[in-house]
Motif scaffolding. Structure first.
Motif, mmCIF file in Angstrom:
data_model
loop_
_atom_site.group_PDB
_atom_site.id
_atom_site.type_symbol
_atom_site.label_atom_id
_atom_site.label_comp_id
_atom_site.label_asym_id
_atom_site.label_seq_id
_atom_site.Cartn_x
_atom_site.Cartn_y
_atom_site.Cartn_z
ATOM 1 N N UNK A 1 -108.179 43.512 57.630
ATOM 2 C CA UNK A 1 -108.393 42.824 59.167
ATOM 3 C C UNK A 1 -109.773 44.683 59.713
ATOM 4 N N UNK A 2 -110.436 43.616 60.423
ATOM 5 C CA UNK A 2 -111.232 44.678 61.684
ATOM 6 C C UNK A 2 -110.232 45.046 62.904
ATOM 7 N N UNK A 3 -109.431 46.174 62.616
ATOM 8 C CA UNK A 3 -109.167 46.742 64.237
ATOM 9 C C UNK A 3 -109.636 47.690 65.150
ATOM 10 N N UNK A 4 -110.989 47.970 64.910
ATOM 11 C CA UNK A 4 -111.437 48.363 66.051
ATOM 12 C C UNK A 4 -113.318 48.659 65.584
ATOM 13 N N UNK A 5 -113.834 47.819 66.696
ATOM 14 C CA UNK A 5 -115.208 48.068 66.123
ATOM 15 C C UNK A 5 -115.649 48.956 67.344
ATOM 16 N N UNK A 6 -116.602 49.926 67.054
ATOM 17 C CA UNK A 6 -116.964 50.650 68.267
ATOM 18 C C UNK A 6 -118.429 51.432 68.097
ATOM 19 N N UNK A 7 -119.669 51.605 69.031
ATOM 20 C CA UNK A 7 -120.428 52.686 68.958
ATOM 21 C C UNK A 7 -120.141 54.059 69.302
ATOM 22 N N UNK A 8 -120.743 54.783 68.335
ATOM 23 C CA UNK A 8 -120.466 56.682 68.130
ATOM 24 C C UNK A 8 -119.763 57.033 70.522
ATOM 25 N N UNK A 9 -121.059 56.453 71.368
ATOM 26 C CA UNK A 9 -120.545 56.872 72.386
ATOM 27 C C UNK A 9 -119.347 56.920 72.862
ATOM 28 N N UNK A 10 -118.595 55.724 72.074
ATOM 29 C CA UNK A 10 -117.382 54.928 73.490
ATOM 30 C C UNK A 10 -116.826 55.621 72.564
ATOM 31 N N UNK A 11 -115.728 56.242 71.500
ATOM 32 C CA UNK A 11 -114.933 56.591 70.176
ATOM 33 C C UNK A 11 -114.702 58.348 70.404
ATOM 34 N N UNK A 12 -114.191 59.073 69.389
ATOM 35 C CA UNK A 12 -113.926 59.812 68.775
ATOM 36 C C UNK A 12 -113.651 60.111 67.562
ATOM 37 N N UNK A 13 -113.789 61.550 67.131
ATOM 38 C CA UNK A 13 -112.681 61.229 65.967
ATOM 39 C C UNK A 13 -111.465 61.313 66.014
ATOM 40 N N UNK A 14 -110.750 62.432 66.796
ATOM 41 C CA UNK A 14 -109.354 62.180 66.914
ATOM 42 C C UNK A 14 -108.941 60.765 67.367
ATOM 43 N N UNK A 15 -109.662 59.555 68.045
ATOM 44 C CA UNK A 15 -109.420 58.495 68.611
ATOM 45 C C UNK A 15 -109.523 57.616 67.112
ATOM 46 N N UNK A 16 -110.588 57.530 66.134
ATOM 47 C CA UNK A 16 -110.450 57.102 65.095
ATOM 48 C C UNK A 16 -109.577 57.860 64.009
#
Length: 250
Positions: free
Chosen positions: A228-243
């Motif tokens: 399943x897709x659990x997250x879809x985000x552009x780079x500006x709205x996330x971080x490496x730690x969050x991913x």
């Protein structure tokens, strides 16, 4: 990357699902692929990334769902459908080039240029091969189209595979773990090629388990877990730690 909100997707998958017996490899997957971007498909082993790539490549048939190219529904039932209907070229980590053949013969495999009498136009193909490599990809160290693939480094061979796809006008490149066997320098070169392709208006879909590499080169991320897709985000709205936390939590 161009403004995705003002654009229609180049390719869309809607409600894609695939099961193998009781195992649900994919469940109701919705993903849009836009021109001018590097899209990262992320997730642990078995998350469903490779199954989706196989569906888009025409290797596996989905149980249900729809695929749209420029808003028009298409069916992808073979590698030919993937290339000609969807404009997709898939580049796997094993590169899928014939190592015992030259760069020229790999570039034109199945699409050789011939005279009306059936003879190969070798000089024309040599010139075209070097133009492809120098203009599109700019691969250092390749001085002749007659070099064998087995004589190249891993990064050079990957670049040849990408050059072939670009030349034959596949505007969506699916790269399945393309840097897993490459050195740091070769990995950086492949990353720069992906960025150049996206900046020229085409699309790269980068499948990787290496989140650091993905965050370096991607504009947008889709995270898979258990099909399943659990997250879809552009780079500006996330971080490496969050991913990283998201993948570890799933």
């Amino acid at each position: 990357m161009q403004n995705l909100k003002s654009k229609n997707p180049l390719l869309s998958v809607k409600g894609i699902a695939k099961s193998y017996g009781h195992v649900r490899a994919l469940q109701n997957i919705d993903i849009d692929i836009h021109s001018g971007e590097v899209l990262g498909l992320l997730g642990d082993n078995g998350a469903g990334k490779s199954t989706l790539i196989k569906i888009l490549s025409g290797v596996v048939k989905p149980d249900k769902g729809q695929i749209f190219r420029d808003g028009k529904e298409i069916s992808i039932l073979s590698r030919k459908d993937s290339e000609e209907k969807a404009g997709i070229q898939t580049i796997y980590q094993d590169i899928a080039l014939v190592k015992s053949m030259s760069i020229l013969r790999n570039i034109f495999a199945g699409q050789e240029r011939k005279t009306k009498f059936g003879f190969l136009k070798l000089n024309e193909m040599r010139e075209t091969t070097m133009k492809i490599l120098n203009d599109h990809i700019k691969i250092a160290g390749i001085t002749s189209p007659d070099l064998l693939i087995e004589e190249l480094s891993g990064g050079q061979a990957q670049a040849v595979a990408i050059a072939r796809a670009v030349h034959f006008q596949r505007d969506i490149l699916l790269l399945d773990e393309p840097t897993s066997a490459l050195s740091v320098r070769e990995t950086n070169k492949v990353h720069s090629i992906m960025r150049e392709i996206a900046d020229a208006g085409n699309s790269c879909v980068f499948v990787t388990h290496n989140l650091y590499h993905a965050f370096q080169v991607c504009d947008r991320f889709v995270v898979f877990s258990h099909g399943e897709v659990v997250k879809s985000s552009i780079k500006e709205n996330t971080s490496l730690d969050e991913l990283t936390d998201l993948i570890l939590a799933n």
